[in-house]
Design a protein around this motif. Structure first.
Motif, PDB file in Angstrom:
ATOM      1  N   ARG A  25      -7.765  12.322   5.612  1.00 32.11           N
ATOM      2  CA  ARG A  25      -7.019  11.346   4.805  1.00 32.11           C
ATOM      3  C   ARG A  25      -6.973   9.996   5.500  1.00 32.11           C
ATOM      4  NH1 ARG A  25      -1.790  14.968   2.937  1.00 32.11           N
ATOM      5  NH2 ARG A  25      -2.894  16.194   1.365  1.00 32.11           N
ATOM      6  N   LEU A  26      -6.670  10.006   6.803  1.00 31.75           N
ATOM      7  CA  LEU A  26      -6.572   8.745   7.537  1.00 31.75           C
ATOM      8  C   LEU A  26      -7.922   8.052   7.646  1.00 31.75           C
ATOM      9  CD1 LEU A  26      -4.038   9.733  10.334  1.00 31.75           C
ATOM     10  CD2 LEU A  26      -3.641   8.263   8.343  1.00 31.75           C
ATOM     11  N   GLU A  27      -8.979   8.822   7.562  1.00 37.10           N
ATOM     12  CA  GLU A  27     -10.328   8.249   7.629  1.00 37.10           C
ATOM     13  C   GLU A  27     -10.734   7.615   6.303  1.00 37.10           C
ATOM     14  OE1 GLU A  27     -14.773  10.204   7.559  1.00 37.10           O
ATOM     15  OE2 GLU A  27     -13.285  11.157   8.856  1.00 37.10           O
ATOM     16  N   LYS A  28     -10.433   8.295   5.197  1.00 38.87           N
ATOM     17  CA  LYS A  28     -10.978   7.876   3.915  1.00 38.87           C
ATOM     18  C   LYS A  28     -10.014   7.115   3.006  1.00 38.87           C
ATOM     19  CE  LYS A  28     -14.381  11.517   3.788  1.00 38.87           C
ATOM     20  NZ  LYS A  28     -15.583  11.496   3.016  1.00 38.87           N
ATOM     21  N   GLU A  29      -8.728   7.336   3.121  1.00 35.77           N
ATOM     22  CA  GLU A  29      -7.816   6.818   2.112  1.00 35.77           C
ATOM     23  C   GLU A  29      -7.187   5.460   2.387  1.00 35.77           C
ATOM     24  OE1 GLU A  29      -5.282   9.957   0.671  1.00 35.77           O
ATOM     25  OE2 GLU A  29      -6.942  11.372   0.833  1.00 35.77           O
ATOM     26  N   PRO A  30      -6.940   5.046   3.628  1.00 37.88           N
ATOM     27  CA  PRO A  30      -6.357   3.707   3.819  1.00 37.88           C
ATOM     28  C   PRO A  30      -7.148   2.571   3.170  1.00 37.88           C
ATOM     29  CG  PRO A  30      -6.065   4.977   5.802  1.00 37.88           C
ATOM     30  CD  PRO A  30      -6.944   5.798   4.889  1.00 37.88           C
ATOM     31  N   PRO A  31      -8.495   2.585   3.190  1.00 43.68           N
ATOM     32  CA  PRO A  31      -9.206   1.495   2.495  1.00 43.68           C
ATOM     33  C   PRO A  31      -8.933   1.482   0.982  1.00 43.68           C
ATOM     34  CG  PRO A  31     -10.691   2.652   3.984  1.00 43.68           C
ATOM     35  CD  PRO A  31      -9.428   3.427   3.944  1.00 43.68           C
ATOM     36  N   LYS A  60      -7.185  -1.719  -1.059  1.00 39.77           N
ATOM     37  CA  LYS A  60      -7.719  -2.325  -2.284  1.00 39.77           C
ATOM     38  C   LYS A  60      -6.687  -2.272  -3.408  1.00 39.77           C
ATOM     39  CE  LYS A  60     -12.576  -1.401  -1.347  1.00 39.77           C
ATOM     40  NZ  LYS A  60     -13.750  -0.603  -1.703  1.00 39.77           N
ATOM     41  N   PHE A  61      -5.981  -1.155  -3.494  1.00 44.18           N
ATOM     42  CA  PHE A  61      -4.956  -1.013  -4.524  1.00 44.18           C
ATOM     43  C   PHE A  61      -3.863  -2.064  -4.347  1.00 44.18           C
ATOM     44  CE2 PHE A  61      -0.789   0.715  -5.806  1.00 44.18           C
ATOM     45  CZ  PHE A  61      -1.003   0.833  -7.172  1.00 44.18           C
ATOM     46  N   TRP A  62      -3.351  -2.216  -3.120  1.00 44.96           N
ATOM     47  CA  TRP A  62      -2.271  -3.177  -2.885  1.00 44.96           C
ATOM     48  C   TRP A  62      -2.758  -4.612  -3.095  1.00 44.96           C
ATOM     49  CZ3 TRP A  62       1.833  -0.853  -3.786  1.00 44.96           C
ATOM     50  CH2 TRP A  62       2.105   0.412  -3.290  1.00 44.96           C
ATOM     51  N   ALA A  63      -3.978  -4.893  -2.739  1.00 44.03           N
ATOM     52  CA  ALA A  63      -4.530  -6.231  -2.982  1.00 44.03           C
ATOM     53  C   ALA A  63      -4.593  -6.500  -4.489  1.00 44.03           C
ATOM     54  CB  ALA A  63      -5.928  -6.351  -2.362  1.00 44.03           C
ATOM     55  N   TRP A  64      -4.983  -5.505  -5.259  1.00 39.64           N
ATOM     56  CA  TRP A  64      -5.043  -5.648  -6.715  1.00 39.64           C
ATOM     57  C   TRP A  64      -3.638  -5.837  -7.297  1.00 39.64           C
ATOM     58  CZ3 TRP A  64      -3.265  -1.935 -10.373  1.00 39.64           C
ATOM     59  CH2 TRP A  64      -3.550  -2.255 -11.701  1.00 39.64           C
ATOM     60  N   VAL A  65      -2.665  -5.026  -6.822  1.00 41.21           N
ATOM     61  CA  VAL A  65      -1.292  -5.125  -7.333  1.00 41.21           C
ATOM     62  C   VAL A  65      -0.740  -6.526  -7.108  1.00 41.21           C
ATOM     63  CG1 VAL A  65       1.086  -4.337  -6.917  1.00 41.21           C
ATOM     64  CG2 VAL A  65      -0.737  -2.663  -7.200  1.00 41.21           C
ATOM     65  N   GLU A  66      -1.045  -7.114  -5.967  1.00 45.08           N
ATOM     66  CA  GLU A  66      -0.536  -8.453  -5.654  1.00 45.08           C
ATOM     67  C   GLU A  66      -1.112  -9.529  -6.566  1.00 45.08           C
ATOM     68  OE1 GLU A  66      -1.171  -9.034  -1.475  1.00 45.08           O
ATOM     69  OE2 GLU A  66       0.172  -7.370  -0.959  1.00 45.08           O
ATOM     70  N   THR A  67      -2.249  -9.270  -7.200  1.00 48.43           N
ATOM     71  CA  THR A  67      -2.845 -10.252  -8.107  1.00 48.43           C
ATOM     72  C   THR A  67      -2.247 -10.190  -9.503  1.00 48.43           C
ATOM     73  OG1 THR A  67      -4.635  -8.793  -8.867  1.00 48.43           O
ATOM     74  CG2 THR A  67      -5.043 -10.109  -6.867  1.00 48.43           C
ATOM     75  N   LEU A  68      -1.522  -9.124  -9.813  1.00 46.65           N
ATOM     76  CA  LEU A  68      -0.977  -8.951 -11.161  1.00 46.65           C
ATOM     77  C   LEU A  68       0.199  -9.884 -11.403  1.00 46.65           C
ATOM     78  CD1 LEU A  68      -1.036  -5.058 -11.388  1.00 46.65           C
ATOM     79  CD2 LEU A  68      -2.666  -6.661 -12.383  1.00 46.65           C
TER      80      LEU A  68
END
Length: 163
Positions: free
Chosen positions: A10-16, A20-28
């Motif tokens: 999880r720590l290897e694959k999911e933080p990226p 991306k999700f949080w960067a997208w949320v901030e644009t909304l």
């Protein structure tokens, strides 16, 4: 996977993905009072808890299993309308709890209830015996995961509890 390996993956694959999700949320820029605004605010306000499963490999990604288990309680709640007393409703809740606990421990529910009814009358005041009759004990795992011969295992011919 073992919990430690699951955490590492999880720590290897999911933080990226989260980044991306949080960067997208901030644009909304949702409209005030809209459902999207509520969803965005919820995500932002619960950022840490939404990602808490990354900290422990034993954590599930969703609560679907818990929701499925709670469904039987909801059905039981409707059945409780037909209880004629408070004691009957409490007994029904106790039985539902025992059934769901047996399911959660991957036991044959019929066998578990049968074994409990077989032993509890003689051992209800003995804390050590009650401990042995809990759904995660090795005695219960041994006697409640396969098939049980109810004609052979009777009150007169039951195995002794390993006290």
């Amino acid at each position: 996977m073992e919990p430690d390996l699951r955490k590492a993956k999880r720590l290897e694959k999911e933080p990226p993905v989260w980044e991306k999700f949080w960067a997208w949320v901030e644009t909304l820029k949702p409209l005030g009072g809209s459902k999207l605004e509520k969803a965005v605010n919820y995500a932002i306000n619960h950022r840490e808890t939404l990602q808490s499963y990354l900290l422990d490999g034993r954590c599930e990604l969703s609560n679907n299993a818990a929701e499925r288990r709670a469904k039987s309680y909801a059905i039981g709640r409707k059945n409780s309308l037909f209880h004629t007393s408070v004691a009957g409703a409490k007994a029904g809740a106790l039985v539902y709890s025992m059934i769901e606990t047996a399911k959660a421990n991957k036991l044959n529910v019929f066998q578990y209830l049968y074994i409990l009814l077989l032993y509890m009358p003689d051992h209800k005041d003995d804390p050590a015996a009650v401990e042995i009759l809990l759904p995660w004990s090795s005695f219960i795992k041994e006697h409640c995961t396969g098939l049980i011969d109810v004609e052979t295992i009777t009150p007169e011919n039951k195995p002794q509890l390993p006290l």
